[in-house]
Design an enzyme around this catalytic site. Structure first.
Site, PDB file in Angstrom:
ATOM      1  N   ASP A 149      14.730  -0.730   1.320  1.00 56.92           N
ATOM      2  CA  ASP A 149      15.536  -0.891   2.534  1.00 56.92           C
ATOM      3  C   ASP A 149      16.578  -1.977   2.257  1.00 56.92           C
ATOM      4  O   ASP A 149      17.647  -1.692   1.728  1.00 56.92           O
ATOM      5  CB  ASP A 149      14.567  -1.249   3.671  1.00 56.92           C
ATOM      6  CG  ASP A 149      15.238  -1.334   5.035  1.00 56.92           C
ATOM      7  OD1 ASP A 149      16.455  -1.115   5.119  1.00 56.92           O
ATOM      8  OD2 ASP A 149      14.539  -1.621   6.023  1.00 56.92           O
TER       9      ASP A 149
ATOM     10  N   PHE B 142      13.786   4.628  10.583  1.00 61.23           N
ATOM     11  CA  PHE B 142      12.433   4.225  10.224  1.00 61.23           C
ATOM     12  C   PHE B 142      11.586   5.468   9.998  1.00 61.23           C
ATOM     13  O   PHE B 142      11.568   6.376  10.821  1.00 61.23           O
ATOM     14  CB  PHE B 142      11.820   3.344  11.313  1.00 61.23           C
ATOM     15  CG  PHE B 142      10.630   2.585  10.816  1.00 61.23           C
ATOM     16  CD1 PHE B 142      10.793   1.384  10.145  1.00 61.23           C
ATOM     17  CD2 PHE B 142       9.345   3.083  10.980  1.00 61.23           C
ATOM     18  CE1 PHE B 142       9.698   0.693   9.647  1.00 61.23           C
ATOM     19  CE2 PHE B 142       8.244   2.403  10.492  1.00 61.23           C
ATOM     20  CZ  PHE B 142       8.426   1.199   9.825  1.00 61.23           C
ATOM     21  N   VAL B 143      10.886   5.508   8.861  1.00 61.68           N
ATOM     22  CA  VAL B 143      10.092   6.693   8.532  1.00 61.68           C
ATOM     23  C   VAL B 143       8.631   6.336   8.253  1.00 61.68           C
ATOM     24  O   VAL B 143       8.319   5.200   7.879  1.00 61.68           O
ATOM     25  CB  VAL B 143      10.680   7.448   7.306  1.00 61.68           C
ATOM     26  CG1 VAL B 143      12.015   8.085   7.644  1.00 61.68           C
ATOM     27  CG2 VAL B 143      10.817   6.531   6.090  1.00 61.68           C
TER      28      VAL B 143
ATOM     29  N   LYS C  24      17.144   3.686   1.397  1.00 60.94           N
ATOM     30  CA  LYS C  24      17.937   3.806   2.635  1.00 60.94           C
ATOM     31  C   LYS C  24      19.399   3.508   2.342  1.00 60.94           C
ATOM     32  O   LYS C  24      19.730   2.468   1.786  1.00 60.94           O
ATOM     33  CB  LYS C  24      17.411   2.831   3.688  1.00 60.94           C
ATOM     34  CG  LYS C  24      16.152   3.315   4.332  1.00 60.94           C
ATOM     35  CD  LYS C  24      15.841   2.513   5.579  1.00 60.94           C
ATOM     36  CE  LYS C  24      14.425   2.797   5.996  1.00 60.94           C
ATOM     37  NZ  LYS C  24      14.005   1.940   7.106  1.00 60.94           N
TER      38      LYS C  24
ATOM     39  N   GLU D   1       7.792   2.285  -6.314  1.00 65.91           N
ATOM     40  CA  GLU D   1       7.973   1.774  -4.941  1.00 65.91           C
ATOM     41  C   GLU D   1       8.056   2.932  -3.956  1.00 65.91           C
ATOM     42  O   GLU D   1       8.584   3.997  -4.286  1.00 65.91           O
ATOM     43  CB  GLU D   1       9.298   1.010  -4.867  1.00 65.91           C
ATOM     44  CG  GLU D   1       9.181  -0.494  -4.937  1.00 65.91           C
ATOM     45  CD  GLU D   1       8.780  -1.134  -3.621  1.00 65.91           C
ATOM     46  OE1 GLU D   1       8.107  -0.484  -2.783  1.00 65.91           O
ATOM     47  OE2 GLU D   1       9.125  -2.307  -3.437  1.00 65.91           O
ATOM     48  N   ASP D   2       7.600   2.723  -2.743  1.00 66.44           N
ATOM     49  CA  ASP D   2       7.722   3.743  -1.709  1.00 66.44           C
ATOM     50  C   ASP D   2       9.145   3.840  -1.173  1.00 66.44           C
ATOM     51  O   ASP D   2       9.752   4.899  -1.171  1.00 66.44           O
ATOM     52  CB  ASP D   2       6.722   3.475  -0.566  1.00 66.44           C
ATOM     53  CG  ASP D   2       6.783   2.046  -0.026  1.00 66.44           C
ATOM     54  OD1 ASP D   2       7.598   1.232  -0.525  1.00 66.44           O
ATOM     55  OD2 ASP D   2       6.015   1.726   0.892  1.00 66.44           O
TER      56      ASP D   2
ATOM     57  N   ASP E 186       3.533   3.620   6.662  1.00 60.24           N
ATOM     58  CA  ASP E 186       2.804   3.424   7.922  1.00 60.24           C
ATOM     59  C   ASP E 186       3.615   2.708   8.989  1.00 60.24           C
ATOM     60  O   ASP E 186       4.693   2.187   8.723  1.00 60.24           O
ATOM     61  CB  ASP E 186       1.558   2.574   7.655  1.00 60.24           C
ATOM     62  CG  ASP E 186       1.932   1.102   7.442  1.00 60.24           C
ATOM     63  OD1 ASP E 186       2.895   0.841   6.693  1.00 60.24           O
ATOM     64  OD2 ASP E 186       1.298   0.219   8.039  1.00 60.24           O
TER      65      ASP E 186
ATOM     66  N   LYS F 156       0.814  -1.192   0.000  1.00 62.29           N
ATOM     67  CA  LYS F 156       0.000   0.000   0.000  1.00 62.29           C
ATOM     68  C   LYS F 156       0.858   1.256   0.000  1.00 62.29           C
ATOM     69  O   LYS F 156       0.403   2.337  -0.358  1.00 62.29           O
ATOM     70  CB  LYS F 156      -0.875   0.028   1.265  1.00 62.29           C
ATOM     71  CG  LYS F 156      -1.847  -1.097   1.385  1.00 62.29           C
ATOM     72  CD  LYS F 156      -2.614  -0.954   2.725  1.00 62.29           C
ATOM     73  CE  LYS F 156      -3.413  -2.205   3.017  1.00 62.29           C
ATOM     74  NZ  LYS F 156      -4.065  -2.123   4.332  1.00 62.29           N
ATOM     75  N   GLY F 157       2.109   1.133   0.428  1.00 63.16           N
ATOM     76  CA  GLY F 157       2.935   2.298   0.712  1.00 63.16           C
ATOM     77  C   GLY F 157       3.098   3.296  -0.417  1.00 63.16           C
ATOM     78  O   GLY F 157       3.279   4.480  -0.192  1.00 63.16           O
TER      79      GLY F 157
ATOM     80  N   ARG G 270      -0.153   6.911   7.310  1.00 63.73           N
ATOM     81  CA  ARG G 270      -0.001   6.947   5.851  1.00 63.73           C
ATOM     82  C   ARG G 270      -0.407   8.306   5.297  1.00 63.73           C
ATOM     83  O   ARG G 270       0.064   8.727   4.252  1.00 63.73           O
ATOM     84  CB  ARG G 270      -0.885   5.884   5.193  1.00 63.73           C
ATOM     85  CG  ARG G 270      -0.460   4.451   5.444  1.00 63.73           C
ATOM     86  CD  ARG G 270      -1.196   3.522   4.479  1.00 63.73           C
ATOM     87  NE  ARG G 270      -1.074   2.125   4.863  1.00 63.73           N
ATOM     88  CZ  ARG G 270      -0.032   1.347   4.581  1.00 63.73           C
ATOM     89  NH1 ARG G 270       0.988   1.826   3.921  1.00 63.73           N
ATOM     90  NH2 ARG G 270      -0.014   0.082   4.949  1.00 63.73           N
TER      91      ARG G 270
HETATM   92  P1  5GP Z   1      12.988  -4.200   1.762  1.00 68.08           P
HETATM   93  O1  5GP Z   1      12.502  -5.472   1.153  1.00 68.08           O
HETATM   94  O2  5GP Z   1      13.707  -3.303   0.768  1.00 68.08           O
HETATM   95  O3  5GP Z   1      13.815  -4.439   3.002  1.00 68.08           O
HETATM   96  O4  5GP Z   1      11.741  -3.436   2.345  1.00 68.08           O
HETATM   97  C1  5GP Z   1      10.832  -2.779   1.549  1.00 68.08           C
HETATM   98  C2  5GP Z   1       9.519  -2.595   2.253  1.00 68.08           C
HETATM   99  O5  5GP Z   1       9.692  -2.509   3.676  1.00 68.08           O
HETATM  100  C3  5GP Z   1       8.890  -1.272   1.851  1.00 68.08           C
HETATM  101  O6  5GP Z   1       8.098  -1.409   0.694  1.00 68.08           O
HETATM  102  C4  5GP Z   1       8.100  -0.928   3.111  1.00 68.08           C
HETATM  103  O7  5GP Z   1       6.840  -1.572   3.067  1.00 68.08           O
HETATM  104  C5  5GP Z   1       8.903  -1.499   4.244  1.00 68.08           C
HETATM  105  N1  5GP Z   1       9.811  -0.507   4.851  1.00 68.08           N
HETATM  106  C6  5GP Z   1      11.151  -0.463   4.786  1.00 68.08           C
HETATM  107  N2  5GP Z   1      11.650   0.595   5.465  1.00 68.08           N
HETATM  108  C7  5GP Z   1      10.583   1.246   5.968  1.00 68.08           C
HETATM  109  C8  5GP Z   1      10.448   2.445   6.756  1.00 68.08           C
HETATM  110  O8  5GP Z   1      11.395   3.153   7.135  1.00 68.08           O
HETATM  111  N3  5GP Z   1       9.169   2.814   7.062  1.00 68.08           N
HETATM  112  C9  5GP Z   1       8.075   2.090   6.688  1.00 68.08           C
HETATM  113  N4  5GP Z   1       6.884   2.547   7.073  1.00 68.08           N
HETATM  114  N5  5GP Z   1       8.164   0.970   5.948  1.00 68.08           N
HETATM  115  C10 5GP Z   1       9.409   0.541   5.586  1.00 68.08           C
END
Ligand code: 5GP
Length: 187
Positions: A109, A158-159, A137, A105-106, A165, A49-50, A171
């Site tokens: 990480d 963390f944001v 990140k 993508e939002d 969310d 949803k992000g 959100r």
């Molecule tokens: P990754 O697979 O790259 O570790 O994580 C991606 C997903 O983790 C993002 O689409 C999001 O849903 C969640 N995520 C990663 N970092 C954050 C953050 O700082 N804040 C929030 N709200 N979600 C995050």
């Protein structure tokens, strides 16, 4: 093991990126995308949803007749640490073969979600596949990532806000803000 974190265990911190800065950067990304995709309008693939707020703003700023579709994946469930396991919760309705696909993508990480998505989407034989991520990140990626359009690089905090969310809260904040856990780890 991931911890389940509810919004009541989280306090909002400082503004990391104010709404005006987000808006200006979204405009720049849309300009770049409009130039790069001239003559081959992209299918914007929003990752729910992000990314819903970012996608809504980006799509309206792109000067091309874009199409939209959505996919929902879950890598964290209700917790905030990546499990490395990515689950497709909602698949696309569109046939990707021969399409110029731009994944929106939002936040990236570890990069595990993106790397999983990319593999799965490439198997559907699009003409091209690129990624536009609002936030990346710094120094956190555990999988190789290839992002054509990046909004902002942020420190590994963390944001929340602008679509992001904790336990479905925040959100709708217009700014991107830091969030801190009270007795729980968020990043
Ligand atoms: P990754 O697979 O790259 O570790 O994580 C991606 C997903 O983790 C993002 O689409 C999001 O849903 C969640 N995520 C990663 N970092 C954050 C953050 O700082 N804040 C929030 N709200 N979600 C995050």
């Amino acid at each position: 093991m991931s911890e389940e974190v509810g919004p009541e265990a989280v306090v909002l911190g400082e503004v990391v990126i104010p709404a005006e800065k987000i808006s200006a950067r979204v405009g720049e990304l849309a300009e770049q995308i409009s130039r790069d995709y001239a003559g081959r309008p992209p299918l914007l693939l929003g990752v729910l949803k992000g990314a819903f707020v970012f996608l809504a703003d980006l799509a309206r700023a792109i000067r091309l007749p874009v199409e939209l579709d959505f996919m929902a994946v879950s890598s964290y469930g209700a917790a905030t640490k990546t499990s490395g396991i990515v689950r497709i919760v909602k698949d696309l309705d569109t046939d990707l073969s021969g399409r110029d696909v731009l994944v929106v993508e939002d936040i990236v990480d570890s990069g595990l979600t993106l790397s999983y998505l990319r593999k799965g989407l490439l198997a559907r034989e699009p003409a091209s596949l690129e990624v536009c991520a609002l936030l990346v990140k710094r120094g956190q990626q555990r999988a190789p990532i290839d992002i054509a359009y990046t909004g902002f690089e942020i420190p590994p905090i963390f944001v929340v806000g602008y679509g992001l969310d904790v336990g479905e809260r925040w959100r709708n904040l217009p700014d991107i803000r830091a969030a801190r856990g009270e007795g729980v780890e968020l990043s």
